[in-house]
Write an enzyme that holds these catalytic residues in place. Structure first.
Site, PDB file in Angstrom:
ATOM      1  N   GLY A  24      -4.830  -1.243  -1.453  1.00 35.99           N
ATOM      2  CA  GLY A  24      -5.012   0.031  -1.626  1.00 35.99           C
ATOM      3  C   GLY A  24      -4.658   0.468  -3.146  1.00 35.99           C
ATOM      4  O   GLY A  24      -4.213   1.428  -3.546  1.00 35.99           O
ATOM      5  N   ARG A  27      -6.633   3.382  -6.230  1.00 40.94           N
ATOM      6  CA  ARG A  27      -6.277   5.002  -6.677  1.00 40.94           C
ATOM      7  C   ARG A  27      -5.007   5.223  -6.259  1.00 40.94           C
ATOM      8  O   ARG A  27      -4.122   4.493  -5.275  1.00 40.94           O
ATOM      9  CB  ARG A  27      -7.482   5.651  -5.964  1.00 40.94           C
ATOM     10  CG  ARG A  27      -7.615   5.627  -4.564  1.00 40.94           C
ATOM     11  CD  ARG A  27      -8.708   6.324  -3.699  1.00 40.94           C
ATOM     12  NE  ARG A  27      -9.163   6.169  -2.326  1.00 40.94           N
ATOM     13  CZ  ARG A  27      -8.638   7.098  -1.462  1.00 40.94           C
ATOM     14  NH1 ARG A  27      -8.048   8.059  -1.832  1.00 40.94           N
ATOM     15  NH2 ARG A  27      -9.072   6.543  -0.187  1.00 40.94           N
ATOM     16  N   ASN A  77     -10.297  -4.268   5.214  1.00 39.55           N
ATOM     17  CA  ASN A  77      -9.523  -3.659   6.236  1.00 39.55           C
ATOM     18  C   ASN A  77      -8.351  -4.358   6.515  1.00 39.55           C
ATOM     19  O   ASN A  77      -8.212  -5.351   7.436  1.00 39.55           O
ATOM     20  CB  ASN A  77     -10.148  -3.341   7.592  1.00 39.55           C
ATOM     21  CG  ASN A  77      -9.595  -2.391   8.450  1.00 39.55           C
ATOM     22  OD1 ASN A  77      -8.375  -2.147   8.287  1.00 39.55           O
ATOM     23  ND2 ASN A  77      -9.920  -1.918   9.405  1.00 39.55           N
ATOM     24  N   VAL A  78      -7.007  -4.030   5.890  1.00 37.22           N
ATOM     25  CA  VAL A  78      -5.744  -4.817   6.103  1.00 37.22           C
ATOM     26  C   VAL A  78      -5.449  -4.678   7.543  1.00 37.22           C
ATOM     27  O   VAL A  78      -4.695  -5.694   7.965  1.00 37.22           O
ATOM     28  CB  VAL A  78      -4.898  -4.337   5.074  1.00 37.22           C
ATOM     29  CG1 VAL A  78      -5.309  -4.672   3.705  1.00 37.22           C
ATOM     30  CG2 VAL A  78      -4.374  -2.913   5.388  1.00 37.22           C
ATOM     31  N   ASN A 104       0.802  -1.381  -0.232  1.00 39.57           N
ATOM     32  CA  ASN A 104       0.533  -0.069  -0.556  1.00 39.57           C
ATOM     33  C   ASN A 104      -0.563   0.820   0.646  1.00 39.57           C
ATOM     34  O   ASN A 104      -0.380   1.811   0.663  1.00 39.57           O
ATOM     35  CB  ASN A 104       0.201   0.119  -1.905  1.00 39.57           C
ATOM     36  CG  ASN A 104      -0.250   1.387  -2.176  1.00 39.57           C
ATOM     37  OD1 ASN A 104       0.664   2.466  -2.342  1.00 39.57           O
ATOM     38  ND2 ASN A 104      -1.495   1.863  -2.382  1.00 39.57           N
ATOM     39  N   SER A 156       7.569   5.747   3.352  1.00 42.77           N
ATOM     40  CA  SER A 156       7.607   6.922   3.209  1.00 42.77           C
ATOM     41  C   SER A 156       8.889   7.561   3.681  1.00 42.77           C
ATOM     42  O   SER A 156       9.433   7.288   4.771  1.00 42.77           O
ATOM     43  CB  SER A 156       6.226   7.584   4.058  1.00 42.77           C
ATOM     44  OG  SER A 156       6.346   8.857   4.049  1.00 42.77           O
ATOM     45  N   TYR A 169       2.307   8.012  12.047  1.00 44.68           N
ATOM     46  CA  TYR A 169       2.565   7.741  10.756  1.00 44.68           C
ATOM     47  C   TYR A 169       4.149   7.384  10.568  1.00 44.68           C
ATOM     48  O   TYR A 169       4.504   6.416  10.125  1.00 44.68           O
ATOM     49  CB  TYR A 169       2.088   8.964   9.876  1.00 44.68           C
ATOM     50  CG  TYR A 169       2.409   8.536   8.265  1.00 44.68           C
ATOM     51  CD1 TYR A 169       1.180   7.792   7.559  1.00 44.68           C
ATOM     52  CD2 TYR A 169       3.151   9.417   7.571  1.00 44.68           C
ATOM     53  CE1 TYR A 169       1.536   7.722   6.328  1.00 44.68           C
ATOM     54  CE2 TYR A 169       3.398   9.247   6.156  1.00 44.68           C
ATOM     55  CZ  TYR A 169       2.604   8.443   5.531  1.00 44.68           C
ATOM     56  OH  TYR A 169       2.713   8.187   4.308  1.00 44.68           O
ATOM     57  N   ALA A 171       6.294   6.312  12.884  1.00 45.45           N
ATOM     58  CA  ALA A 171       6.479   5.158  13.643  1.00 45.45           C
ATOM     59  C   ALA A 171       5.898   4.005  12.792  1.00 45.45           C
ATOM     60  O   ALA A 171       6.670   2.918  12.461  1.00 45.45           O
ATOM     61  CB  ALA A 171       5.616   5.131  14.997  1.00 45.45           C
ATOM     62  N   ILE A 213       3.916  12.887  -3.116  1.00 48.67           N
ATOM     63  CA  ILE A 213       3.637  12.329  -4.279  1.00 48.67           C
ATOM     64  C   ILE A 213       2.042  12.968  -4.518  1.00 48.67           C
ATOM     65  O   ILE A 213       1.464  13.009  -3.684  1.00 48.67           O
ATOM     66  CB  ILE A 213       3.492  10.808  -4.514  1.00 48.67           C
ATOM     67  CG1 ILE A 213       4.856  10.191  -4.084  1.00 48.67           C
ATOM     68  CG2 ILE A 213       3.000  10.457  -5.750  1.00 48.67           C
ATOM     69  CD1 ILE A 213       6.011  10.461  -4.840  1.00 48.67           C
TER      70      ILE A 213
END
Ligand SMILES: NC(=O)c1ccc[n+]([C@@H]2O[C@H](COP(=O)([O-])OP(=O)(O)OC[C@H]3O[C@@H](n4cnc5c(N)ncnc54)[C@H](OP(=O)(O)O)[C@@H]3O)[C@@H](O)[C@H]2O)c1
Length: 272
Positions: A24, A27, A77-78, A104, A156, A169, A171, A213
């Site tokens: 990622g 950007r 796609n990771v 990231n 995060s 998210y 989890a 952010i």
């Protein structure tokens, strides 16, 4: 340390000869990380999922800022194991080595628990958590053989606090903390067993945990929630991607060899 925020061009050569893969990376926070690592001479490989236009713009901007410095972009796609492993292999093949992996790439797909679909759950867990595992596994094979490297996972604050509408998210992001500590322990154990613990500049695995952010991800948050978040931050502002990149860069540096299995927060005091 002010040099790591300077991204207008090369400012030093502390990472010269090093290759960094930032998933990622074209950007948002990932782009700031790429530019920061490049400012100390690192070769940068930036991953992305589908935004080819932005990837081309990233390449053009990078080449303008860092003329002659090696850079590449890698689509995939990771969250799909084969894709994630292919990206890591591609970077090693193209640049000859991989020294720094920054996991990231991340997505959200918000819904409260009763409305959360299996698809939204699986997608977020697979990209944010499984993706970081797949790339780390592939990169660590190479790093353990060499005895050195850096893996930095971007979690995060939500992984710590939880959040309404973000069970998936939260989890995924708190999963990164446990994964990081286990990988830090395992890599140190494996290197010790192989007699490679002294190889410069060591092998470490850490987490950086941003607060709010100012990126496109945050722009997608509804205004009402954004305003409430703003009020919750003692510094009374959103962070800049470069402020997260600064900590990633610090952990990537050779001099950070004694820091492993740790979580570094960048959140304007939001969790106090
Ligand atoms: N922004 C914040 O306030 C904040 C706060 C805490 C943590 N974070 C974390 O920081 C990281 C970066 O956030 P951001 O705000 O900079 O995000 P962003 O602007 O939305 O960018 C996300 C990047 O991840 C890539 N990506 C998405 N899904 C992918 C997949 N399946 N495979 C490979 N790459 C994929 C995207 O590729 P494309 O460009 O091709 O779409 C994009 O380059 C994320 O992990 C996020 O959870 C952000």
């Amino acid at each position: 340390m002010t040099d790591v925020q300077q991204t207008d061009g090369p400012v030093g050569d502390k990472l010269a000869g090093r290759v960094a893969l930032v998933t990622g990376g074209i950007r948002g926070i990932g782009q700031a990380i790429c530019l920061s690592l490049a400012s100390q001479g690192a070769t940068v490989a930036a991953g992305f999922s589908g935004n080819t236009e932005r990837a081309q713009a990233f390449l053009a901007e990078f080449r303008e800022r860092f003329p002659g410095q090696a850079v590449s972009v890698h689509q995939g796609n990771v969250g799909v194991g084969d894709d994630a492993r292919r990206i890591v292999a591609e970077v090693i093949q193209q640049h000859g080595r991989l020294d720094i992996l920054v996991n990231n790439a991340g997505i959200t797909s918000d819904a409260t628990v009763l409305k959360m679909t299996d698809e939204a759950w699986d997608k977020v867990i697979s990209v944010n958590l499984s993706g970081a595992f797949y790339t780390s596994q592939a990169a660590l094979k190479h790093m353990i053989e060499r005895g050195s490297g850096r893996v930095i996972n971007v979690s995060s604050i939500i992984g710590d606090t939880g959040n309404i509408g973000q069970t998936n998210y939260a989890a995924s992001k708190s999963g990164l903390l446990g994964m990081t500590k286990s990988l830090a322990l395992e890599t140190a154990f494996l290197l010790r067993r192989a007699g490679k613990l002294d190889v410069h500049p060591g092998l470490t695995v850490n987490v950086v945990s941003p607060g709010v952010i100012a990126t496109e991800m945050v722009n997608a948050i509804p205004d009402k929630i954004r305003d409430a978040l703003y009020e919750d931050i003692p510094m009374h502002r959103f962070g800049d991607p470069a402020e997260v990149a600064r900590v990633v860069h610090f952990l990537a540096a050779d001099a950070s060899a004694f820091i492993t299995g740790q979580c570094w927060s960048v959140n304007g005091g939001m969790d106090m």
